[in-house]
Each structure stands twice: as structure tokens, then as C-alpha cells.
Design an enzyme around this catalytic site. Structure first.
Site, short mmCIF file in Angstrom:
data_model
loop_
_atom_site.label_atom_id
_atom_site.label_comp_id
_atom_site.label_asym_id
_atom_site.label_seq_id
_atom_site.Cartn_x
_atom_site.Cartn_y
_atom_site.Cartn_z
N LYS A 51 0.91 -1.19 -0.30
CA LYS A 51 -0.03 0.20 -0.03
C LYS A 51 0.87 1.20 -0.10
CE LYS A 51 -3.85 -2.22 2.45
NZ LYS A 51 -4.63 -2.85 3.53
N GLN A 95 -4.60 -1.92 9.80
CA GLN A 95 -4.61 -3.06 9.06
C GLN A 95 -4.98 -4.19 9.90
OE1 GLN A 95 -3.24 -3.53 5.78
NE2 GLN A 95 -4.02 -5.70 6.02
N ASP A 118 -11.07 2.66 4.52
CA ASP A 118 -11.41 1.58 4.46
C ASP A 118 -13.06 1.48 4.23
OD1 ASP A 118 -9.25 0.01 3.96
OD2 ASP A 118 -8.80 -0.20 5.94
#
Ligand code: NAP
Length: 282
Positions: A51, A95, A118
Site C-alpha cells: 500500500k 491493517q 476502508d
């Protein structure tokens, strides 16, 4: 027998990333993403590294906050809070999965909704369910929708099936399909007669995490099949939730694993970060 179109996610993702880089180059500031990595799970380390690399390539500034595996919920909250307040940070990602002793559901809710790239904060979940386009949409379903639209212009009235009902993928995917006026069915581990349910789907999205769950004769001839699953076989090779070889000649179009949905996920994370920056900074 149908000719099955393979939906290659790599060139679609590459084109989008090129467009995003041009968009960033026109901004009077550099969008910023913070990635929080808890513990030393090797797969999570690879995901975060990828990422960060992808951010660099399109001109997004990224920072990584590493936290020890034995950290408490409070320790992680103390990392999230200053990032929420930092004017240079537009997107924050935690994460997942977190080490088992941590409360990931609660911690995700601490991320400011406008920085929740997200799309897991309940404010963003609520916007999607309400059919508003103001919130952040989770990256993998957003990417899967782009792939569906690459082979099907008008989804209106189509029977769409989503296998899997997670908050990360299945539920948001079903709502995106509903917004496109599909007739949506959600299947899960308690669904009766999954093969029969599958045979009615013009669009079949599989995200169960079960290797080769969907057999060739479950697929409606000509259906668009999006395979989200990532499963490692005994041989060490990756495979999806659909029996890819058996789907050839039946499906109208199908995504491969790897190389289908995967490349779209990070691309949509970049897109969400840029969108978050523009929403906040203009
Ligand atoms: P998850 O949270 O484990 O959810 C799996 C869902 O599948 C659950 O709703 C479960 O039903 C359902 N399910 C399990 N076995 C089933 C069966 N035999 N028949 C029907 N439904 C079944 O997983 P997830 O996070 O949504 O991820 C799903 C898959 O997508 C995984 O392989 C993951 O690695 C992959 N994934 C890929 C990407 C990417 O970037 N390509 C991103 C995210 C996820 P219940 O609710 O009844 O338990």
C-alpha cells in the site's frame, strides 16, 4: 458453448492509477495516508508495504505507525487520535486482522469517518446503506463493481448474487449492486441449496473464502463471475472461490485469481485517500 471473457484486473487498475497520479499532480497539496500496523504478521507487513509503495507511485505521502503485538486497545487509540487531528493526514487505515486480544470492531470506529478510507466506520456504512454517495466505500467491493462495469454497461434488473456477508466485503457489495438496480440475493454458510441459488445469478460474486466452492455447473450460462476469494492450495498456488477451469465456456466473463479483484483493492484505497483529501481540503 460461451467464449469466456477473462476480466484482467491489472491493466484496469494500472489505467486508474495513472489517472489518479494525474489528479494528484493537479492538487495544490500532497494527500497523506497513515497506515497502522499492529504486531508482526508477515502477510499484514506485505500488505502495508504494498500500500505504501502504491501511494508513492501516485504521489500520495504515506506514513507507517508500527505498534507492538502486545499493545492494548488504549495504546492503539492513542495512535489513532493524533492522526485524526493531523491536518496533513487525509486517510487512516488500521491493517486487519489485529492480534486476537484487541477489539478491532471498536478500534475501527475511532477513526474519524472523513479519514476512514476502508469505509468501515458506521457513519460510512450507514451512508452506503442509505444510498448516499457522501461516504467512503470499502475498497474491495468498490473495485469489484468497477470490474463488473467493465463488461456490463447496464446492471438494472439483473439477478445478482453475493456469496458471503462480511462487513468488509459481502454487505457493502450487495448494497452497491442494489444501487445499480440489481435484484440482490445474499448467500452465506446457512444458505440452503447454494448451487440452485447460483444458477439464477446473472452476476455472481463469490467471497466465501472457500477454495473452488462454486462449480462450473452452478453458473448460469453467460453470467458475469467475480471471484474475490484468495485461498492457498496444498501446492502453494493461489486459487479463488470459483472453479476457474470449470467456469470456462460457461461464464460470459470471469475474474482470475490472482490478477482479478486483487489489483483493484489497493487502487480503490488510493482513490479513497484522494477523495478524502479533496473533501477535506478542497
Ligand atoms: P469472512 O469475513 O470470513 O466471510 C466469509 C463469508 O462467507 C461469511 O459470510 C460466511 O458465512 C460465508 N461462507 C463461508 N463458507 C461458506 C459456504 N460454504 N457457502 C456459503 N457461504 C459461505 O471473509 P471476507 O473478509 O468477506 O473475505 C472473503 C474472501 O475474500 C476471503 O478469501 C478473503 O481472503 C478474500 N478477500 C479478498 C480481497 C482482495 O483484495 N482480493 C479483499 C478482501 C477479502 P457466515 O456469515 O454464515 O459465516
Amino acid at each position: 458453448m460461451n467464449i469466456t471473457n477473462i476480466i484482467d484486473g491489472k491493466p484496469i487498475a494500472a489505467k486508474l492509477r495513472g489517472d489518479l497520479a494525474k489528479e494528484v499532480a493537479c492538487l495544490p497539496y500532497q494527500p497523506g495516508l497513515a497506515a497502522i500496523l499492529v504486531g508482526d504478521d508477515p502477510a499484514s507487513q506485505v500488505y502495508v508495504r504494498n500500500k505504501i509503495k502504491a501511494c508513492e507511485k501516485v504521489g500520495i505521502r504515506s506514513i507507517e505507525r508500527r505498534i507492538a503485538a502486545d499493545a492494548s486497545n488504549e495504546d492503539i487509540a492513542r495512535v489513532i487520535e493524533p492522526l485524526n487531528a493531523d491536518p496533513e493526514i487525509d486517510g487512516i487505515l488500521l491493517q486487519l486482522p489485529l492480534p486476537k486480544h484487541l477489539n478491532s470492531d471498536m478500534l475501527v470506529q475511532l477513526i474519524a469517518p472523513e479519514k476512514d478510507v476502508d469505509g468501515l466506520n458506521f457513519v460510512n456504512v450507514g451512508s452506503l446503506v442509505a444510498g448516499h454517495d457522501s461516504g467512503m466505500i470499502p475498497c474491495t467491493p468498490q473495485g469489484a463493481m468497477i470490474l463488473i462495469k467493465s463488461v456490463m454497461e447496464n446492471l438494472s434488473g439483473m439477478n445478482a448474487l453475493v456469496i458471503g456477508r462480511s462487513l468488509l466485503f459481502g454487505k457493502p457489495m450487495a448494497h452497491l449492486l442494489l444501487q445499480e438496480n440489481c435484484t440482490v440475493t445474499m448467500a452465506h454458510s446457512r444458505t440452503r441449496d447454494l448451487p440452485e441459488v447460483c444458477t439464477r445469478a446473472d452476476i455472481l460474486v463469490a467471497a466465501a473464502g472457500v477454495a473452488k466452492l462454486v462449480k462450473g455447473d452452478w453458473i448460469k450460462p453467460g453470467a458475469v463471475v467475480i471471484d474475490v476469494g484468495i485461498n492457498r492450495m496444498e501446492s502453494g498456488k493461489l486459487c479463488g472461490d470459483v472453479d476457474f477451469d470449470a467456469a470456462q465456456g460457461v461464464a460470459g466473463a470471469i475474474t482470475p485469481v490472482p490478477g482479478g479483484v486483487g489489483p483493484m483493492t489497493i487502487t480503490c484505497l488510493l482513490a479513497n485517500t484522494i477523495r478524502a483529501a479533496i473533501n477535506r481540503r478542497g
